[in-house]
Design a protein around this motif. Structure first.
Motif, PDB file in Angstrom:
ATOM      1  N   ILE A 174       0.856  -1.197   0.000  1.00  0.00           N
ATOM      2  CA  ILE A 174       0.000   0.000   0.000  1.00  0.00           C
ATOM      3  C   ILE A 174       0.886   1.239   0.000  1.00  0.00           C
ATOM      4  CG2 ILE A 174      -1.850   1.238   1.154  1.00  0.00           C
ATOM      5  CD1 ILE A 174      -2.626  -1.488   0.056  1.00  0.00           C
TER       6      ILE A 174
ATOM      7  N   SER B 180       1.416   5.373  -1.952  1.00  0.00           N
ATOM      8  CA  SER B 180       0.726   6.447  -2.664  1.00  0.00           C
ATOM      9  C   SER B 180       1.751   7.491  -3.077  1.00  0.00           C
ATOM     10  CB  SER B 180      -0.354   7.086  -1.784  1.00  0.00           C
ATOM     11  OG  SER B 180      -0.993   8.138  -2.481  1.00  0.00           O
TER      12      SER B 180
ATOM     13  N   TYR C 254      -2.963  12.592  -1.937  1.00  0.00           N
ATOM     14  CA  TYR C 254      -2.617  11.174  -1.983  1.00  0.00           C
ATOM     15  C   TYR C 254      -3.796  10.408  -2.581  1.00  0.00           C
ATOM     16  CZ  TYR C 254       1.453  11.685   1.119  1.00  0.00           C
ATOM     17  OH  TYR C 254       2.663  12.026   1.660  1.00  0.00           O
TER      18      TYR C 254
ATOM     19  N   TRP D 144      -5.214   6.519  -2.824  1.00  0.00           N
ATOM     20  CA  TRP D 144      -5.035   5.225  -2.176  1.00  0.00           C
ATOM     21  C   TRP D 144      -5.845   4.141  -2.889  1.00  0.00           C
ATOM     22  CZ3 TRP D 144      -1.228   5.019   1.172  1.00  0.00           C
ATOM     23  CH2 TRP D 144      -0.866   6.172   1.869  1.00  0.00           C
TER      24      TRP D 144
ATOM     25  N   THR E 152      -6.554   0.015  -1.894  1.00  0.00           N
ATOM     26  CA  THR E 152      -6.279  -1.086  -0.959  1.00  0.00           C
ATOM     27  C   THR E 152      -6.552  -2.460  -1.569  1.00  0.00           C
ATOM     28  OG1 THR E 152      -8.527  -0.894  -0.052  1.00  0.00           O
ATOM     29  CG2 THR E 152      -6.777   0.343   1.044  1.00  0.00           C
TER      30      THR E 152
END
Length: 407
Positions: A251, A253, A283, A285, A287
């Motif tokens: 994960i 960014s 940012y 993201w 997941t």
């Protein structure tokens, strides 16, 4: 009789049975404030003999009184609940006021750059003396004398890290026409740097609460600034910022943002500055590398900062003052100010205040102080910097050390 009692005794507590109401009250026992016998309770005309009366009642009366007591207890309970809620509400209103800035991304990039800036309260956007950094204003690089290289390391609590690295240089372009005027045809400047932060030794656990391994995160800002001096009084600069955040294994960014800054020199003593910070910074993201199809995509925008600064320089008395007002699109209005005094050849003392939020009195200010010592070694200027800043919500305060070279 009952009407007489209530008429003459405003504080009387009396409950009557059915029989009592038919044949008047039978006072088998009574007390008043001076413990008089019941026979002396009323005179022959039914007039009051004492002010406060508590009657001892018959069996039926006691049943009714018990009911009355339950009602009284219920009222007292309800009143207590109301008072508790009022008290709890007053406590909540006394809690520190929340600020949106506290939950916005990029907090590490707003902590300051190097011991010199932090020691002066981070209000350096109008500064044009000494070792300069585009972090405070991209337009400042055209005022740098020589090549400046700076490093910084912060001692922080809770296994946090914050490190700095920067290089700034000014370029002068000359022409025959400009040489006749005794100045370069144009002046440009660049400034490049890295801010690295992170948290280590995070306790990792699985779904059963069993310890797995230690985790860590890191957040980085790489910036490159260019500036041009359009006249002896005015300079304009642009910083390109690249953010990289490693949150957890797969994960991560990245984000790109921009700073725009300008400096105007009124005279030898006064400068003013204007800045827009973190245009387009955000940012993104995803997941899905961990949760697969149940993963989510989201964006976290950085707060947009608008700054105006001023610097006062007094070379005769070897001191300068800086101040900066910072407004954000999340409702903060922060004042930063500080100063530097050249107390001895090569030795500079500093002090300042950061995070003085005019919109939120509960926002903790961060006083700071520091010093630098510069030594000239065969034309190379080598300096050691130190700054101390209070951290209100941490178990210990911040210490920043750094080294700078000017050649």
């Amino acid at each position: 009789m009952r009407n007489k009692i209530f008429k003459n005794y405003p504080n009387v507590i009396l409950s009557l049975s059915k029989d009592d109401r038919k044949s008047e009250v039978t006072l088998r026992q009574a007390q008043c404030d001076n413990l008089r016998p019941a026979s002396t309770y009323f005179d022959q005309g039914g007039q009051a003999q004492c002010d406060n009366v508590i009657l001892s009642l018959s069996k039926d009366d006691r049943i009714e009184k018990s009911h009355f007591d339950r009602l009284s207890v219920t009222k007292v309970f309800n009143l207590s609940v109301i008072l508790f809620l009022l008290f709890f509400t007053s406590i909540l209103s006394a809690q520190p006021k929340f600020s949106e800035m506290s939950v916005k991304p990029g907090a590490f990039s707003r902590m300051g750059f190097g011991p010199r800036g932090i020691g002066m309260g981070n209000g350096l956007s109008a500064l044009t003396e000494g070792n300069l950094v585009a972090y405070y204003n991209p337009a400042s690089s055209v005022f740098q004398e020589g090549n400046s290289f700076q490093t910084g390391y912060s001692f922080l609590s809770l296994d946090r890290a914050l490190n700095f690295l920067n290089f700034t240089r000014k370029f002068e372009f000359r022409s025959s026409k400009a040489e006749n005027l005794g100045r370069p045809a144009s002046v440009a400047g660049i400034s490049a740097g890295i801010i690295n932060s992170g948290v280590s030794k995070i306790d990792g656990r699985d779904n059963n609460g069993l310890k797995t391994k230690e985790l860590s995160t890191s957040e980085n800002l790489f910036f490159l600034a260019v500036a041009n001096k359009f006249s002896e009084k005015f300079a304009l600069g642009l910083t390109v910022k690249f953010y990289y955040y490693k949150l957890y294994e797969d994960i991560t960014s990245t984000g790109v943002g921009f700073d725009i800054g300008a400096i105007y020199k009124f005279n030898e003593n006064f400068n003013v500055s204007f800045m827009l910070v973190d245009l387009n910074s955000k940012y993104k993201w995803d997941t899905s590398p961990i949760y697969g199809q149940q993963g989510l995509s989201s964006e976290n925008e950085f707060p947009l900062l608008k700054k105006i600064g001023i610097r006062y320089n007094n070379p005769q008395n070897k001191f300068l003052l800086v101040a900066e007002f910072e407004n954000s699109n999340v409702g903060t209005n922060i004042l930063k100010f500080g100063g530097e005094y050249n107390i001895y050849d090569g030795l500079f003392l500093r002090a300042g205040v950061d995070q003085f939020n005019l919109s939120n009195g509960d926002w903790a200010v961060k006083p700071a102080a520091g010093f630098s010592y510069l030594y000239n070694l065969d034309g190379y200027l080598i300096g050691i910097d130190y700054a101390f800043m209070l951290e209100p919500y941490s178990s210990s305060d911040r210490h920043i050390i750094g080294v700078n070279f000017n050649f």
